[in-house]
Design an enzyme around this catalytic site. Sequence first.
Site, PDB file in Angstrom:
ATOM      1  N   HIS A 166       0.979  -1.133   0.147  1.00  0.00           N
ATOM      2  CA  HIS A 166       0.092   0.064  -0.058  1.00  0.00           C
ATOM      3  C   HIS A 166       0.870   1.209   0.054  1.00  0.00           C
ATOM      4  CE1 HIS A 166      -3.031  -3.056   1.893  1.00  0.00           C
ATOM      5  NE2 HIS A 166      -3.568  -2.652   1.152  1.00  0.00           N
ATOM      6  N   GLU A 188      -0.981  -3.840  -9.363  1.00  0.00           N
ATOM      7  CA  GLU A 188      -0.881  -5.123 -10.155  1.00  0.00           C
ATOM      8  C   GLU A 188      -1.354  -6.395  -9.686  1.00  0.00           C
ATOM      9  OE1 GLU A 188       2.488  -4.738 -12.497  1.00  0.00           O
ATOM     10  OE2 GLU A 188       1.819  -3.123 -13.614  1.00  0.00           O
TER      11      GLU A 188
END
Length: 279
Positions: free
Chosen positions: A37, A148
């Site tokens: 994150h 991704e």
Amino acid sequence: MKIISTASEMTNYSDAIKGEGGELGFIPTMGALHEGHLSLVAQAKRENTQVVVSIFVNPTQFNNSADLEKYPRTFEKDAEMLRLKNVDVMFYPSISEVYPNHNNLEYEMDGLDKNMEGPNRPGHFNGVVQVVTRLFDLVKPNHAYFGEKDFQQLAIIRHMSSKLKNGVKIIGCETIRSETGLALSSRNTLLTESGLQIASKIYSSLMFAQRQFANGGLASQVLVQTTAILNNIEGLELEYLEFVNPSSLQKYSDTESEIQACVAAHIEGVRLIDNMRVK
Ligand code: AMP
């Protein structure tokens, strides 16, 4: 760092920033933050004047209530991590702020949801598109950052964002991994040491597939070999391994020049996903 928990305050804040000519970067998350994150945060910090991170465990994208219940929640730690990264706003809304009305819109994803996570988690992507659409309406970002790591999710959000013409530029960011190659995930915190070791074999299996392609392997054969490797890992229950075209997400053909391998597996009752460009 400002912590905002209401929809109206979020929108007012965003309008004020935009009114001053600022650019807003947005990272939607479900919390239990990790370096994956934070890599999205770092990129957003470089490309925007303001960065907003939302923490919202979205019930509509869980097709299994036990999975929703055990999803890790670490508010204090998350807030501290974001503060240290100089994030401007942590948006932490309640369910009723995000969904004041019952809107059960069905989104047409033009086939992108028909394999992998789609059939295995019915309703999941509809919930994802619903929450991202709503959060974009509230935060009104210029740019939104997605990993991704959730490959199919990124493809669907890119597609839906351009289809729904919300004016948000979607930016994909590479998967961050631990030293063992395991893709960082909030769900990893639910695993024991031994579970983590088993989980790192997902990465080595994907690397095996990549090497086979580098040595001229045929997709149909590599798929069979890699599936066998995953099926033989003790303590790992394979849900699916699929080879797809990275843009269309359609099932591979042997002549495909690019192939993304996508996998979902269960370890110690925890569902993990990963993917890799293997060809
Ligand atoms: P989540 O909180 O799991 O919904 O993830 C929020 C965002 O962080 C999504 O766009 C994920 O794809 C991204 N993300 C999660 N794990 C990673 C990772 N290991 N590397 C890069 N991005 C990630």
